[in-house]
Design an enzyme around this catalytic site. Structure first.
Site, PDB file in Angstrom:
ATOM      1  CG  HIS A 158      22.209   6.363 -51.786  1.00 46.89           C
ATOM      2  ND1 HIS A 158      22.813   5.831 -52.906  1.00 46.89           N
ATOM      3  CD2 HIS A 158      21.571   5.331 -51.175  1.00 46.89           C
ATOM      4  CE1 HIS A 158      22.553   4.534 -52.961  1.00 46.89           C
ATOM      5  NE2 HIS A 158      21.807   4.203 -51.920  1.00 46.89           N
ATOM      6  NE  ARG A 218      26.888   1.702 -54.782  1.00 50.13           N
ATOM      7  CZ  ARG A 218      26.814   2.159 -53.548  1.00 50.13           C
ATOM      8  NH1 ARG A 218      27.835   2.027 -52.739  1.00 50.13           N
ATOM      9  NH2 ARG A 218      25.730   2.778 -53.121  1.00 50.13           N
TER      10      ARG A 218
HETATM   11  O1  MEZ Z   1      18.437   1.906 -46.562  1.00 57.51           O
HETATM   12  C1  MEZ Z   1      18.530   2.488 -47.632  1.00 57.51           C
HETATM   13  O2  MEZ Z   1      18.777   3.679 -47.710  1.00 57.51           O
HETATM   14  C2  MEZ Z   1      18.410   1.716 -48.903  1.00 57.51           C
HETATM   15  C3  MEZ Z   1      17.853   0.347 -48.773  1.00 57.51           C
HETATM   16  C4  MEZ Z   1      18.829   2.267 -50.036  1.00 57.51           C
HETATM   17  C5  MEZ Z   1      19.206   1.562 -51.279  1.00 57.51           C
HETATM   18  O3  MEZ Z   1      20.279   1.861 -51.800  1.00 57.51           O
HETATM   19  O4  MEZ Z   1      18.465   0.718 -51.773  1.00 57.51           O
END
Ligand code: MEZ
Length: 528
Positions: free
Chosen positions: A315, A335
């Protein structure tokens, strides 16, 4: 002022002039080049071939390959296989997929036992912040959802799994609403939707920035109200199979007293979640403490095929500072409402709403090429300009719509309404997993897998909010399929015959195992 403060000040100073700044998306070709150059999935030395078993010769990261080839903790235990429990369905995992499957099967009359490593609800589900993705707005369709997800997954998604997800998504979300999940609504009472990276339409339902927690709150109540038998602190350590190799139950381990528990079951659903706590390639993680890939190694030993086991999601915005929360999620939803990424010079370097693999690769590039910011503990990161959100969306937006984010940083005296935060990619999700069909059944008969431990649906990169939809759609499908199977199936004798086969191929590959899997908990004592 030190470099960090000077750089932060530059971000604060340039905020107003960036309010309307647009940044071009990269072309598909530019995205591919960026990802291949900087995304951790393409770092050759992090990978090796799996030496035996159903995926022999295919690659995965060292950390996972080692677990797939490790021995069973019950291999030398001379275990009595007289069942302590006999049930129609054994569900392993107390997160969203496991709870949904257990509720569905129980509602259809199955005798269900739910076993979980920690407590019911201790899972990655509660860490999901930004929303659940579903095509419900009048100008959206499941086809749009399908195409966005396919593009995001680099066209490697299993088409049947994806079709089922997008088509059954609206009914799955309606079920959540019916059982009590309170999604945010506009002032006129309509469900409120926001956008996620790589999506062509606003398609995310949310509960502020606590979406997974709210969903789990309701599922947990449901499991307790339905009086589903629950074994907490009892992780799975091995599967049981019959002479033909079909699954017939599992061996659990009572964490309190170390004793094994033998469960005979007509079907087993593995809903053991993710892999983040393996800290692949040394990355921090947004994952729950129990996310140690247990389901993958256990299913593999029983002969289940894996798919896309070489791809992971980093992420783009895990916290890089302060140190105690390094790796924790800073939701993508920020974002989507305007937060910008900036390097040490205060320059934007990517369109923040491109897919996660592209944005993560761009952050890594900035840091590798000397345009990142170094934290006092020596981590690297880039700025995520959060005060900009209030400037664009109106004062109070952060406090009202992102209370979790405000609280997460205020505990360390960081006011996100005033200052940007430092972020760096964090290991968030395993894109692949155990190969399943549309009912969640693996290549081992009567062994089902639901949620993050399964693979194929998301291709090589998952879109935001598709994991929450995945656990509900496929939790329900696996629960239904196993309840139906229970009506037509008798109990079969539980054996450990699959371990004989596993040991045979292990020996043929010339491997003498020196460790066991699953590891159950991260090894923070010995980790460098
Ligand atoms: O689906 C995901 O990983 C999620 C909702 C993450 C986020 O950035 O909030």
């Amino acid at each position: 002022m030190n470099l960090l403060d000077t750089s932060k000040e530059a971000v604060n100073q340039s905020r107003q002039e960036r309010v309307t700044q647009k940044i071009q998306s990269l072309s598909p070709m530019e995205q591919e080049i960026l990802v291949h150059q900087y995304h951790p999935d393409y770092k050759k030395e992090a990978y090796r071939e799996i030496q035996f078993g159903p995926n022999q010769g295919e690659k995965t990261v060292h950390e996972l390959a080692d677990l797939l080839e490790a021995d069973s903790p019950v291999a030398d235990q001379n275990l009595s296989l007289t069942p302590d429990y006999s049930v129609d369905l054994l569900v392993i995992g107390g997160g969203g997929a496991g709870a949904t499957a257990a509720l569905t099967a129980k509602a259809m009359g199955a005798n269900v036992l739910l076993a979980t490593k920690l407590r019911l609800g201790d899972a990655n589900t509660v860490m999901a912040e930004g929303g659940i993705q579903v095509a419900i707005s009048p100008d959206d369709t499941p086809l749009h959802h399908y195409l966005d997800t396919l593009r995001g997954g680099h066209m490697k998604n299993d088409p049947a799994l994806l079709k089922t997800l997008v088509e059954e998504g609206p009914a799955a979300v309606q079920w959540l609403i019916d059982i009590g999940v309170m999604f945010d609504r506009d002032l006129d009472g309509h469900l409120s939707l926001r956008s996620g990276g790589g999506s062509s339409k606003p398609r995310l339902l949310r509960c502020k920035d606590y979406t997974g927690l709210e969903i789990m709150r309701v599922l947990k109540d449901g499991v307790q109200n339905a009086q589903i038998d629950l074994l907490e602190f009892s992780p799975i350590v091995e599967l049981l199979t019959d002479e033909e190799g079909a699954c017939t139950g599992a061996v659990l381990k009572n964490i309190d007293n170390g004793r094994f528990i033998v469960v005979s079951a007509k079907s087993v659903i593995l809903a053991t979640g993710g892999i983040g706590r393996l800290h692949i390639q040394g990355f921090p993680t947004s994952n729950h403490y129990g996310a140690t890939a247990d389901g993958l190694s256990i299913a593999y030993r029983a002969g289940a095929q894996l798919t896309l086991q070489d791809t992971f999601q980093y992420h783009p915005t895990g916290a890089a500072f302060p140190e105690p929360i390094a790796g924790i999620l800073v939701t993508e939803a920020l974002r989507s409402v305007g937060a910008q990424l900036l390097n040490v010079k205060g320059e934007r370097f990517i369109n923040e709403m491109q897919t996660r693999d592209v944005v993560a690769a761009s952050v890594i590039r900035e840091c590798q090429e000397g345009r990142g910011i170094t934290t006092p503990a020596g981590r690297r990161g880039v700025w995520l300009d959060l005060p900009l959100v209030d400037l664009i969306q109106g004062e109070g937006t952060l406090k009202n719509r992102f209370p979790n984010m405000v609280r997460q940083f205020s505990r360390y005296q960081i006011d996100i309404t005033k200052d940007p935060v430092l972020v760096y990619p964090t290991l968030h999700y395993q894109n692949g997993g155990v190969k399943v069909d549309v009912d969640g059944e693996s290549t081992v008969k009567n062994l089902f897998v639901a949620g993050e431990a399964s693979g194929g649906l998301h291709g090589r990169n998952r879109l935001m909010g598709n994991s929450l939809l995945d656990i509900i759609v496929y939790g329900r499908r696996a629960g239904k399929a196993t309840a139906e199977r229970a009506r037509k199936t008798d109990f079969k004798k539980p054996t450990l015959k699959h371990l004989d086969r596993f040991h045979q191929v292990q020996k043929e590959a010339g491997i003498i195992p020196t460790s066991v899997s699953p590891i159950l908990f991260p090894d923070y004592v010995n980790r460098k």
